[in-house]
Design a protein around this motif. Structure first.
Motif, PDB file in Angstrom:
ATOM      1  N   HIS A  93      45.398  55.577  98.402  1.00 45.31           N
ATOM      2  CA  HIS A  93      44.140  56.222  98.015  1.00 45.31           C
ATOM      3  C   HIS A  93      43.061  55.204  97.668  1.00 45.31           C
ATOM      4  CE1 HIS A  93      46.509  59.895  97.953  1.00 45.31           C
ATOM      5  NE2 HIS A  93      47.322  59.350  97.084  1.00 45.31           N
ATOM      6  N   VAL A  94      42.928  54.196  98.527  1.00 41.38           N
ATOM      7  CA  VAL A  94      41.865  53.211  98.366  1.00 41.38           C
ATOM      8  C   VAL A  94      40.994  53.234  99.618  1.00 41.38           C
ATOM      9  CG1 VAL A  94      43.276  51.746  96.883  1.00 41.38           C
ATOM     10  CG2 VAL A  94      43.208  51.296  99.333  1.00 41.38           C
ATOM     11  N   GLU A  95      39.825  52.626  99.511  1.00 40.72           N
ATOM     12  CA  GLU A  95      38.860  52.644 100.605  1.00 40.72           C
ATOM     13  C   GLU A  95      39.379  51.842 101.802  1.00 40.72           C
ATOM     14  OE1 GLU A  95      34.102  51.577 101.229  1.00 40.72           O
ATOM     15  OE2 GLU A  95      35.054  51.437  99.251  1.00 40.72           O
ATOM     16  N   THR A  96      39.360  52.424 102.990  1.00 36.75           N
ATOM     17  CA  THR A  96      39.863  51.764 104.192  1.00 36.75           C
ATOM     18  C   THR A  96      39.100  50.477 104.479  1.00 36.75           C
ATOM     19  OG1 THR A  96      40.435  53.914 105.124  1.00 36.75           O
ATOM     20  CG2 THR A  96      40.364  52.059 106.647  1.00 36.75           C
ATOM     21  N   ALA A  97      37.788  50.493 104.266  1.00 35.72           N
ATOM     22  CA  ALA A  97      36.968  49.315 104.561  1.00 35.72           C
ATOM     23  C   ALA A  97      37.405  48.097 103.754  1.00 35.72           C
ATOM     24  CB  ALA A  97      35.497  49.632 104.274  1.00 35.72           C
ATOM     25  N   VAL A  98      37.893  48.326 102.530  1.00 34.53           N
ATOM     26  CA  VAL A  98      38.368  47.214 101.697  1.00 34.53           C
ATOM     27  C   VAL A  98      39.562  46.536 102.355  1.00 34.53           C
ATOM     28  CG1 VAL A  98      39.459  46.635  99.497  1.00 34.53           C
ATOM     29  CG2 VAL A  98      37.479  48.161  99.540  1.00 34.53           C
ATOM     30  N   LEU A  99      40.504  47.333 102.855  1.00 28.36           N
ATOM     31  CA  LEU A  99      41.704  46.772 103.479  1.00 28.36           C
ATOM     32  C   LEU A  99      41.390  46.128 104.828  1.00 28.36           C
ATOM     33  CD1 LEU A  99      44.348  49.503 102.593  1.00 28.36           C
ATOM     34  CD2 LEU A  99      43.725  47.424 101.352  1.00 28.36           C
ATOM     35  N   ILE A 100      40.425  46.674 105.558  1.00 28.31           N
ATOM     36  CA  ILE A 100      40.012  46.029 106.808  1.00 28.31           C
ATOM     37  C   ILE A 100      39.395  44.665 106.511  1.00 28.31           C
ATOM     38  CG2 ILE A 100      38.374  46.163 108.726  1.00 28.31           C
ATOM     39  CD1 ILE A 100      38.817  49.161 108.787  1.00 28.31           C
ATOM     40  N   ALA A 101      38.586  44.604 105.463  1.00 31.67           N
ATOM     41  CA  ALA A 101      37.954  43.330 105.099  1.00 31.67           C
ATOM     42  C   ALA A 101      38.992  42.283 104.705  1.00 31.67           C
ATOM     43  CB  ALA A 101      36.966  43.553 103.955  1.00 31.67           C
ATOM     44  N   ILE A 102      39.962  42.671 103.881  1.00 29.68           N
ATOM     45  CA  ILE A 102      40.961  41.701 103.416  1.00 29.68           C
ATOM     46  C   ILE A 102      41.876  41.259 104.549  1.00 29.68           C
ATOM     47  CG2 ILE A 102      42.902  43.184 102.729  1.00 29.68           C
ATOM     48  CD1 ILE A 102      41.305  40.414 100.583  1.00 29.68           C
TER      49      ILE A 102
END
Length: 442
Positions: free
Chosen positions: A106-115
């Protein structure tokens, strides 16, 4: 030899002390400026990033240190090329997995794409850092790492003051990694070019298969608790737990650095040279290191609730009792890391891999059961249990080796318990209670 080993040890300890100070300042600032749920997202992102790298760890630095070809340009270029291919592959897989992982936590997808860019940015680094470790250039290596971390600290703080949201620490992580990779080319290094030598490739993979398995188990043992808690508890609880875990990891991380920068190269070199004086020098170096950890861990453990209250925002107060329990596992981890360095130096990475397999299995069994029965306190107990299992396996594997130091480990563990007991008695006598008084299921 003794002065050389001790000098390198103190350079490593001093460098890591400054590095830890920088990280503490960063965590203190973040705890005051960002809410626990935001730090919970960062814990998830960091765990996934680290996991992606460890799951495919080829032990490039260990290969450069261990191989007799570690100074040859063709060997180093093969290492560099494989490192680039691995980093690009991890980044692509991470991008594809980002959506599913974001739904799970339940976290923002864009954050994981960035990391997901972090592994590739890390793979761009020069092999010069590995060569520094190979040639015992401990001072240069530590000064390099400290310079990067100091600038990275400035980047992180500037971003937090500017953005005030989860993107600040995420962009800070990426910026610091990119800075380190770029700065590595300022160090002395062989000319880099794309090259894969088949013979060297087979040699690297032959050694790396056990390093990879060990790293896979290491990731499971180190991050299984974070990932499980991140799924079954709130992100705020994970943020509090992650802060305590970051503090408790400091001794283990320093022990890892000392073991792999000092003990591992010395044992590996002695295995070739068969110098009978090395065991005496290693025993002396271990003694000095263990004395430092003994008093440091026992003291912080006894006053863990005060440490958290003093340094962090009141929203993180529950981290005090968590830190007390986790530091117990840190002492065992220190002993285990010293054992791993001996096994790697003796050319026995298989035993290290098996020890980490056992640690992961114990973690996987104890953590969910403990959480189901006693909540977060039950889950936290899994860490000391898993580290004890890891150390036990390594101890059995070392029983026939000349550099096992079983008596030294036992004596210093007794000393650690006595110092901890003395501090707890002082607290009780002064009416300050116990550091685990705030323990709750959360």
């Amino acid at each position: 030899m003794s002065a050389s080993i001790n000098a390198r040890s103190w350079w490593t300890i001093g460098g890591y002390a400054v590095s830890t100070g920088i990280r503490f300042l960063t965590s203190v600032v973040l705890s005051h400026l960002l809410a626990p749920d935001i730090l919970g997202v960062v814990v998830i992102a960091q765990a996934i990033r680290t996991g992606a790298e460890l799951l495919t760890d080829m032990g490039m630095e260990q290969n450069v240190i261990h191989s007799p070809h570690g100074d040859e340009e063709r060997f180093l270029n093969t290492v560099w090329t494989l490192q680039l291919l691995r980093g690009a592959g991890i980044a692509m897989v991470s991008v594809f997995a980002a959506y599913a992982v974001s739904r799970f936590y339940h976290v923002e997808t864009a954050v994981l794409i960035a990391i997901s860019a972090a592994p590739f940015l890390n793979s761009l680094a020069s092999t010069s850092v590995f060569s520094l470790a190979r040639h015992f250039e401990i001072k240069s290596k530590n000064l390099f790492e400290l310079s990067v971390e100091l600038i990275g600290f400035g980047i992180n703080i500037a971003l937090v003051l500017w953005l005030h949201d989860v993107w600040a620490p995420i962009l800070g992580i990426l910026g610091t990694i990119a800075l380190r990779s770029a700065a590595s080319y300022a160090l002395p290094h062989q000319r880099h070019r794309l090259c894969v030598d088949r013979a060297f490739g087979r040699m690297i993979f032959g050694f790396s298969k056990w390093v990879m398995l060990s790293s896979l188990m290491l990731f499971g043992a180190v991050y299984a608790d974070r990932l499980l808690i991140g799924h079954i508890a709130s992100l705020a609880v994970l943020g509090i737990y992650g802060l305590a875990r970051a503090l408790s990891d400091v001794p283990s991380a320093l022990a890892s650095r000392l073991a792999m920068q000092i003990l591992f190269p010395v044992v590996a070199r002695d295995r070739i040279a068969a110098d009978p004086l090395v065991r005496i020098e290693l025993a002396r170096a271990r003694r000095n290191v263990l004395l430092l950890f003994l008093f440091g861990i026992a003291t912080v453990m006894a006053w863990s609730d005060w440490v958290v209250d003093l340094l962090y925002d009141p929203r993180y107060r529950q981290a005090g009792w968590i830190l007390f329990v986790l530091l117990a596992s840190s002492w065992i981890a220190v002993l285990a890391w010293l054992g791993e360095a001996t096994m790697f130096g003796q050319g026995k990475p298989r035993s290290v891999s098996f020890a980490n397999v056992i640690r992961l299995l114990v973690m996987a069994a104890v953590l969910p059961l403990g959480y189901a029965l006693f909540g977060l306190p039950g889950a936290v107990i899994a860490l000391p249990a898993s580290e004890l299992a890891r150390y036990g396996v390594l101890r059995i594997a070392q029983r026939k080796l000349p550099n096992s130091f079983v008596g030294q480990d036992a004596a210093f563990t007794l000393g650690f318990l006595l110092v901890l007991a003395a501090w707890l008695a002082i607290r009780a006598g002064a009416g300050f209670g116990v550091p685990w008084a705030g323990m709750s299921p959360m």
